[in-house]
Design a protein around this motif. Structure first.
Motif, PDB file in Angstrom:
ATOM      1  N   ARG A  14      10.446  -4.601  -4.384  1.00  0.00           N
ATOM      2  CA  ARG A  14      10.499  -3.633  -3.289  1.00  0.00           C
ATOM      3  C   ARG A  14      11.962  -3.313  -3.011  1.00  0.00           C
ATOM      4  N   VAL A  15      12.322  -2.042  -3.087  1.00  0.00           N
ATOM      5  CA  VAL A  15      13.713  -1.612  -2.925  1.00  0.00           C
ATOM      6  C   VAL A  15      13.827  -0.707  -1.707  1.00  0.00           C
ATOM      7  N   SER A  16      14.538  -1.152  -0.683  1.00  0.00           N
ATOM      8  CA  SER A  16      14.802  -0.310   0.476  1.00  0.00           C
ATOM      9  C   SER A  16      15.990   0.607   0.157  1.00  0.00           C
ATOM     10  N   LEU A  17      15.797   1.902   0.339  1.00  0.00           N
ATOM     11  CA  LEU A  17      16.844   2.872   0.011  1.00  0.00           C
ATOM     12  C   LEU A  17      17.687   3.267   1.213  1.00  0.00           C
ATOM     13  N   THR A  18      17.176   3.032   2.412  1.00  0.00           N
ATOM     14  CA  THR A  18      17.900   3.366   3.629  1.00  0.00           C
ATOM     15  C   THR A  18      17.240   2.649   4.795  1.00  0.00           C
ATOM     16  N   ASP A  19      18.008   2.383   5.826  1.00  0.00           N
ATOM     17  CA  ASP A  19      17.423   1.815   7.038  1.00  0.00           C
ATOM     18  C   ASP A  19      17.076   2.905   8.047  1.00  0.00           C
ATOM     19  N   ARG A  20      17.414   4.148   7.750  1.00  0.00           N
ATOM     20  CA  ARG A  20      17.187   5.257   8.676  1.00  0.00           C
ATOM     21  C   ARG A  20      15.744   5.741   8.611  1.00  0.00           C
ATOM     22  N   CYS A  21      15.282   6.288   9.736  1.00  0.00           N
ATOM     23  CA  CYS A  21      13.940   6.843   9.784  1.00  0.00           C
ATOM     24  C   CYS A  21      13.932   8.023  10.746  1.00  0.00           C
ATOM     25  N   ASN A  22      13.044   8.987  10.491  1.00  0.00           N
ATOM     26  CA  ASN A  22      12.938  10.155  11.362  1.00  0.00           C
ATOM     27  C   ASN A  22      11.775  10.040  12.341  1.00  0.00           C
ATOM     28  N   LEU A  23      11.158   8.853  12.421  1.00  0.00           N
ATOM     29  CA  LEU A  23      10.201   8.537  13.470  1.00  0.00           C
ATOM     30  C   LEU A  23      10.729   7.364  14.283  1.00  0.00           C
ATOM     31  N   ARG A  24      10.114   7.128  15.423  1.00  0.00           N
ATOM     32  CA  ARG A  24      10.482   5.993  16.278  1.00  0.00           C
ATOM     33  C   ARG A  24       9.214   5.250  16.681  1.00  0.00           C
ATOM     34  N   CYS A  28       7.948  -0.607  15.640  1.00  0.00           N
ATOM     35  CA  CYS A  28       9.021  -0.806  14.678  1.00  0.00           C
ATOM     36  C   CYS A  28      10.403  -0.783  15.319  1.00  0.00           C
ATOM     37  N   MET A  29      10.666   0.219  16.188  1.00  0.00           N
ATOM     38  CA  MET A  29      12.012   0.323  16.750  1.00  0.00           C
ATOM     39  C   MET A  29      11.987   0.977  18.123  1.00  0.00           C
ATOM     40  N   PRO A  30      13.054   0.810  18.901  1.00  0.00           N
ATOM     41  CA  PRO A  30      13.099   1.417  20.231  1.00  0.00           C
ATOM     42  C   PRO A  30      13.259   2.933  20.145  1.00  0.00           C
ATOM     43  N   GLU A  31      12.987   3.597  21.254  1.00  0.00           N
ATOM     44  CA  GLU A  31      13.023   5.062  21.295  1.00  0.00           C
ATOM     45  C   GLU A  31      14.387   5.617  20.913  1.00  0.00           C
ATOM     46  N   GLU A  32      15.447   4.914  21.299  1.00  0.00           N
ATOM     47  CA  GLU A  32      16.799   5.407  21.015  1.00  0.00           C
ATOM     48  C   GLU A  32      17.241   5.126  19.585  1.00  0.00           C
ATOM     49  N   GLY A  33      16.383   4.479  18.807  1.00  0.00           N
ATOM     50  CA  GLY A  33      16.754   4.162  17.435  1.00  0.00           C
ATOM     51  C   GLY A  33      17.610   2.914  17.361  1.00  0.00           C
ATOM     52  N   LEU A  34      18.272   2.716  16.231  1.00  0.00           N
ATOM     53  CA  LEU A  34      19.071   1.525  15.990  1.00  0.00           C
ATOM     54  C   LEU A  34      20.460   1.931  15.520  1.00  0.00           C
ATOM     55  N   GLN A  35      21.335   0.972  15.463  1.00  0.00           N
ATOM     56  CA  GLN A  35      22.645   1.223  14.861  1.00  0.00           C
ATOM     57  C   GLN A  35      22.474   1.139  13.349  1.00  0.00           C
ATOM     58  N   TRP A  36      22.583   2.294  12.674  1.00  0.00           N
ATOM     59  CA  TRP A  36      22.318   2.353  11.244  1.00  0.00           C
ATOM     60  C   TRP A  36      23.456   1.732  10.442  1.00  0.00           C
ATOM     61  N   ASP A 321      15.799 -11.755  12.106  1.00  0.00           N
ATOM     62  CA  ASP A 321      16.745 -11.034  12.943  1.00  0.00           C
ATOM     63  C   ASP A 321      16.764  -9.539  12.610  1.00  0.00           C
ATOM     64  N   ARG A 322      16.593  -9.227  11.319  1.00  0.00           N
ATOM     65  CA  ARG A 322      16.626  -7.838  10.908  1.00  0.00           C
ATOM     66  C   ARG A 322      15.230  -7.224  11.040  1.00  0.00           C
ATOM     67  N   PRO A 323      15.129  -6.012  11.576  1.00  0.00           N
ATOM     68  CA  PRO A 323      13.835  -5.367  11.742  1.00  0.00           C
ATOM     69  C   PRO A 323      13.297  -4.785  10.442  1.00  0.00           C
ATOM     70  N   MET A 324      12.055  -4.331  10.486  1.00  0.00           N
ATOM     71  CA  MET A 324      11.405  -3.756   9.312  1.00  0.00           C
ATOM     72  C   MET A 324      12.229  -2.642   8.688  1.00  0.00           C
ATOM     73  N   SER A 325      12.841  -1.786   9.506  1.00  0.00           N
ATOM     74  CA  SER A 325      13.587  -0.643   8.965  1.00  0.00           C
ATOM     75  C   SER A 325      14.749  -1.087   8.094  1.00  0.00           C
ATOM     76  N   ALA A 326      15.312  -2.243   8.366  1.00  0.00           N
ATOM     77  CA  ALA A 326      16.440  -2.731   7.568  1.00  0.00           C
ATOM     78  C   ALA A 326      15.968  -3.507   6.353  1.00  0.00           C
ATOM     79  N   ILE A 327      14.811  -4.168   6.480  1.00  0.00           N
ATOM     80  CA  ILE A 327      14.300  -5.020   5.420  1.00  0.00           C
ATOM     81  C   ILE A 327      13.645  -4.202   4.312  1.00  0.00           C
ATOM     82  N   GLY A 328      12.862  -3.216   4.704  1.00  0.00           N
ATOM     83  CA  GLY A 328      12.016  -2.492   3.754  1.00  0.00           C
ATOM     84  C   GLY A 328      10.639  -3.123   3.700  1.00  0.00           C
ATOM     85  N   GLY A 329       9.590  -2.301   3.887  1.00  0.00           N
ATOM     86  CA  GLY A 329       8.237  -2.829   3.971  1.00  0.00           C
ATOM     87  C   GLY A 329       7.633  -3.144   2.618  1.00  0.00           C
TER      88      GLY A 329
END
Length: 329
Positions: A14-24, A28-36, A321-329
């Motif tokens: 499983r290869v995560s290509l980015t921690d960014r997402c266009n949904l909130r 998974c993450m707070p409304e304000e997003g995360l520090q990418w 410590d790292r959320p799903m967006s950083a880990i890759g599902g």
């Protein structure tokens, strides 16, 4: 090959290509997003392809799935897939996405060599989708699914998470819709990977509850013994088949003994488990001139110490410590 002390062999990368997402998404993450992650921290396209090549040619990887964050936000995605598809032996290539960008990219991804997609969709109701994702993009996901089906990225799998008091009444409707549209639906128990660390076991809709709800409308017949293999989903024939539905009970019925996965984060860390609290850095040696054999040896060492299980059934379990967006599902 990537073997651990319990004899499990990791052939699924499983290869995560980015921690960014266009949904909130609320789970998974707070409304304000995360520090990418800053761009210099991310693996470059060339580094990603090199890592996948080492996995495929030197370590026995057979399946490669690109994840995020949202992988369709990665500008070089089509080129990465094209280069990975050219490897010998050629791995099977899949993508996990929220589907928002699939409407304009599905055909190009197929032409590059993508075999299939998993699309996240938790509800058929646009208002509930907006409440869960904090975005008005439900129609884009539906359009993305249709584009993936038209492009032949089959089987098109739909991943759904049920939230108590939000969409937990939709299981039968989701399955009816999936069967009618030739999608393979998979329900996933909500996992403790949210950035807010707000997950509560008591709030989670369990696999048994999901199956009980589905059986109010459908007859579910378990797949024959052995059909599951190392796949995370337990699958059932719907009304005798050929349609199937899967349930991934990561929390209540973990599948750790058959796990065949190794994970690479967007910033070049190897994770031996989705719920691991430690990582092994391959980005530093990669950038300091290590050759393929050295990288492969470090990767083997990282996987050798994999624990017997995720620890979710232990009362002392702590979320990564790292959320799903950083880990890759």
């Amino acid at each position: 090959m990537l073997i651990d002390t319990y004899g499990r062999v990791a052939t699924d990368l499983r290869v995560s290509l980015t921690d960014r997402c266009n949904l909130r998404c609320t789970y998974c993450m707070p409304e304000e997003g995360l520090q990418w992650l800053a761009k210099p921290e991310l693996l470059t396209d060339d580094e990603i392809v090199r890592m996948v090549r080492i996995g495929v040619t030197d370590l026995g990887v057979k399946d490669v799935r690109f994840t995020g964050g949202e992988p369709l936000l990665r500008p070089g995605l089509v080129g990465i897939i094209e280069r990975v598809a050219a490897l010998e032996p050629r791995p099977r290539i899949s993508l996990t996405t929220n589907g928002i960008g699939l409407g304009r990219t599905a055909a190009a991804l197929r032409d590059a060599g993508l075999n299939r997609v998993n699309v996240s969709l938790d509800t058929l109701r646009p208002d509930v989708f907006q409440a869960m994702t904090r975005r008005k993009r439900h129609h884009d996901v539906i359009g993305g699914l249709e584009a993936a089906r038209a492009a032949g990225l089959a089987p098109v799998k739909v991943n759904a998470v049920l939230m108590r008091g939000v969409n937990d009444d939709e299981a039968p409707d989701l399955l009816q819709w999936a069967v009618e549209n030739d999608y393979e639906l998979r329900f996933i128990e909500q996992m403790p990977l949210d950035a807010q660390h707000g997950w509560q076991r008591s709030d989670m809709v369990t696999a048994e509850e999901i199956l009980e709800s589905l059986r109010t409308r459908f007859t579910l017949t378990p797949e024959p013994n052995g059909a599951r293999g190392s796949a995370p989903a337990e699958r059932w024939l719907v009304d005798g088949g050929p349609a199937r539905v899967g349930v991934i009970a990561s929390v209540t019925r973990p599948f750790c003994r058959a796990c065949d996965r190794t994970r690479l984060t967007a910033d070049g860390q190897v994770r031996d488990c989705l719920f691991a609290r430690t990582e092994s850095d391959l980005r530093a040696p990669l950038r300091s001139g290590a050759d393929d054999a050295e990288i492969a040896a470090l990767w083997k060492t990282a996987m050798w110490g994999k624990k017997a299980g995720s620890g979710l059934d232990d009362p002392s379990f702590l979320q990564p410590d790292r959320p799903m967006s950083a880990i890759g599902g």
